[in-house]
Scaffold this motif. Structure first.
Motif, mmCIF file in Angstrom:
data_model
loop_
_atom_site.group_PDB
_atom_site.id
_atom_site.type_symbol
_atom_site.label_atom_id
_atom_site.label_comp_id
_atom_site.label_asym_id
_atom_site.label_seq_id
_atom_site.Cartn_x
_atom_site.Cartn_y
_atom_site.Cartn_z
ATOM 1 N N VAL A 173 0.835 -1.201 0.000
ATOM 2 C CA VAL A 173 0.000 0.000 0.000
ATOM 3 C C VAL A 173 0.870 1.252 0.000
ATOM 4 O O VAL A 173 0.668 2.187 -0.788
ATOM 5 C CB VAL A 173 -0.947 0.004 1.216
ATOM 6 N N LEU A 174 1.861 1.285 0.888
ATOM 7 C CA LEU A 174 2.758 2.441 0.957
ATOM 8 C C LEU A 174 3.551 2.602 -0.336
ATOM 9 O O LEU A 174 3.750 3.728 -0.821
ATOM 10 C CB LEU A 174 3.704 2.297 2.150
ATOM 11 N N ALA A 175 3.999 1.481 -0.900
ATOM 12 C CA ALA A 175 4.773 1.531 -2.139
ATOM 13 C C ALA A 175 3.931 2.042 -3.303
ATOM 14 O O ALA A 175 4.424 2.823 -4.147
ATOM 15 C CB ALA A 175 5.340 0.150 -2.454
ATOM 16 N N VAL A 176 2.679 1.632 -3.367
ATOM 17 C CA VAL A 176 1.796 2.084 -4.459
ATOM 18 C C VAL A 176 1.538 3.582 -4.350
ATOM 19 O O VAL A 176 1.572 4.306 -5.361
ATOM 20 C CB VAL A 176 0.474 1.295 -4.436
ATOM 21 N N ILE A 177 1.285 4.067 -3.144
ATOM 22 C CA ILE A 177 1.076 5.510 -2.968
ATOM 23 C C ILE A 177 2.319 6.279 -3.395
ATOM 24 O O ILE A 177 2.239 7.308 -4.082
ATOM 25 C CB ILE A 177 0.704 5.836 -1.510
ATOM 26 N N ALA A 178 3.491 5.781 -3.001
ATOM 27 C CA ALA A 178 4.746 6.429 -3.393
ATOM 28 C C ALA A 178 4.926 6.415 -4.900
ATOM 29 O O ALA A 178 5.335 7.420 -5.498
ATOM 30 C CB ALA A 178 5.928 5.742 -2.710
ATOM 31 N N ALA A 179 4.606 5.297 -5.534
ATOM 32 C CA ALA A 179 4.753 5.182 -6.987
ATOM 33 C C ALA A 179 3.823 6.152 -7.710
ATOM 34 O O ALA A 179 4.211 6.791 -8.704
ATOM 35 C CB ALA A 179 4.473 3.750 -7.425
ATOM 36 N N VAL A 180 2.596 6.279 -7.219
ATOM 37 C CA VAL A 180 1.645 7.224 -7.821
ATOM 38 C C VAL A 180 2.170 8.654 -7.678
ATOM 39 O O VAL A 180 2.103 9.462 -8.619
ATOM 40 C CB VAL A 180 0.260 7.085 -7.169
ATOM 41 N N ALA A 181 2.700 8.978 -6.502
ATOM 42 C CA ALA A 181 3.238 10.320 -6.277
ATOM 43 C C ALA A 181 4.400 10.613 -7.213
ATOM 44 O O ALA A 181 4.510 11.712 -7.778
ATOM 45 C CB ALA A 181 3.674 10.471 -4.818
ATOM 46 N N VAL A 182 5.294 9.636 -7.398
ATOM 47 C CA VAL A 182 6.435 9.837 -8.306
ATOM 48 C C VAL A 182 5.946 9.999 -9.739
ATOM 49 O O VAL A 182 6.477 10.814 -10.502
ATOM 50 C CB VAL A 182 7.436 8.672 -8.185
#
Length: 258
Positions: free
Chosen positions: A235-244
């Motif tokens: 979940v945290l990784a997906v949010i980070a990926a979307v932000a990038v």
């Protein structure tokens, strides 16, 4: 050119990342040292507390109150704060200081600029997390805290991804706005609001709503006891990926300042 740019970014971050790692690792040593002889007294004091309150103050953590305080508040605040400040300035700071025109005049694409700066922030956070792990592991062994190394590794991994996520949000806002203060302010404000929601909603019998907070995916699965939760990390990784991804798109479409 990308390698040179990335190397420059790493050099820019290395001392601040080293300082962060030493400080948060040293905090583990300090806290364990002053609480090592107080574990029974603290346990007696918190035994009568409701479970929600005990969880809020870290009394139910593996290793006791000292470990809970360290990983519930002190270390996350330091890691996330660093990620937000550095992430907010890593792209927008170039515009704020007037050096973006020099950077973009080089044979490097805008996507390479975002990638190099994001990877340098990632490297800094990984280095700090490793120093934290080492400092807490040494302190736990020295003061017989009884903290399991697998649990310590798990909480450090969860913390790393939490910091990466908020750092990525700061990078995205900075890339879109070109304003480092705004980027750090928005990402930092979100971090504080998410922390308060995760800490307070269970006290109001609204624990399910706390799952909307990224902080829930940092500590909600109790990684100190249960190990790494792959779904929470995802979940945290997906949010980070979307932000990038937002950072890439926003930076590519803007008329740059500086």
């Amino acid at each position: 050119m990308f390698a040179e740019l990335f190397g420059h970014e790493v050099k820019e971050r290395r001392w601040s990342a080293l300082a962060l790692g030493i400080v948060i690792g040293g905090m583990g040593v300090f806290i364990f040292a002053i609480t090592a002889g107080m574990s029974n007294a603290i346990a007696d004091l918190t035994n009568g507390f409701p479970p929600q309150v005990t969880a809020f103050i870290g009394g139910g953590s593996a290793g006791g109150y000292a470990v809970g305080e360290l990983f519930n508040l002190i270390v996350p605040a330091a890691m996330v704060g660093y990620a937000v400040v550095v992430g907010g300035s890593t792209i927008a700071g170039e515009e704020d200081t007037g050096t973006m025109s020099i950077l973009t005049a080089q044979p490097v694409t805008r996507s390479s600029i975002v990638t190099s700066k994001a990877l340098a922030l990632l490297a800094a956070l990984i280095g700090s997390a490793i120093l934290l792990w080492a400092g807490v592991a040494i302190a736990s062994a020295s003061y017989d805290i009884g903290l399991d190394l697998a649990g310590l590794t798990a909480i450090c991994v969860h913390l790393l991804f939490l910091a990466i996520m908020f750092g990525a949000v700061a990078v995205a806002v900075g890339a879109v706005s070109g304003n480092p203060g705004l980027a750090s302010g928005i990402a930092g404000g979100l971090a504080v609001a998410a922390y308060v929601a995760n800490a307070m909603l269970p006290l109001a019998n609204l624990a399910d709503w706390a799952k909307l907070s990224p902080w829930f995916y940092f500590a909600g699965s109790n990684p100190l006891t249960n190990g790494i939760d792959g779904w929470h990390i995802l979940v945290l990784a997906v949010i980070a990926a979307v932000a990038v991804a937002v950072a890439y798109v926003g930076f590519a479409r803007r008329d740059l300042k500086g």
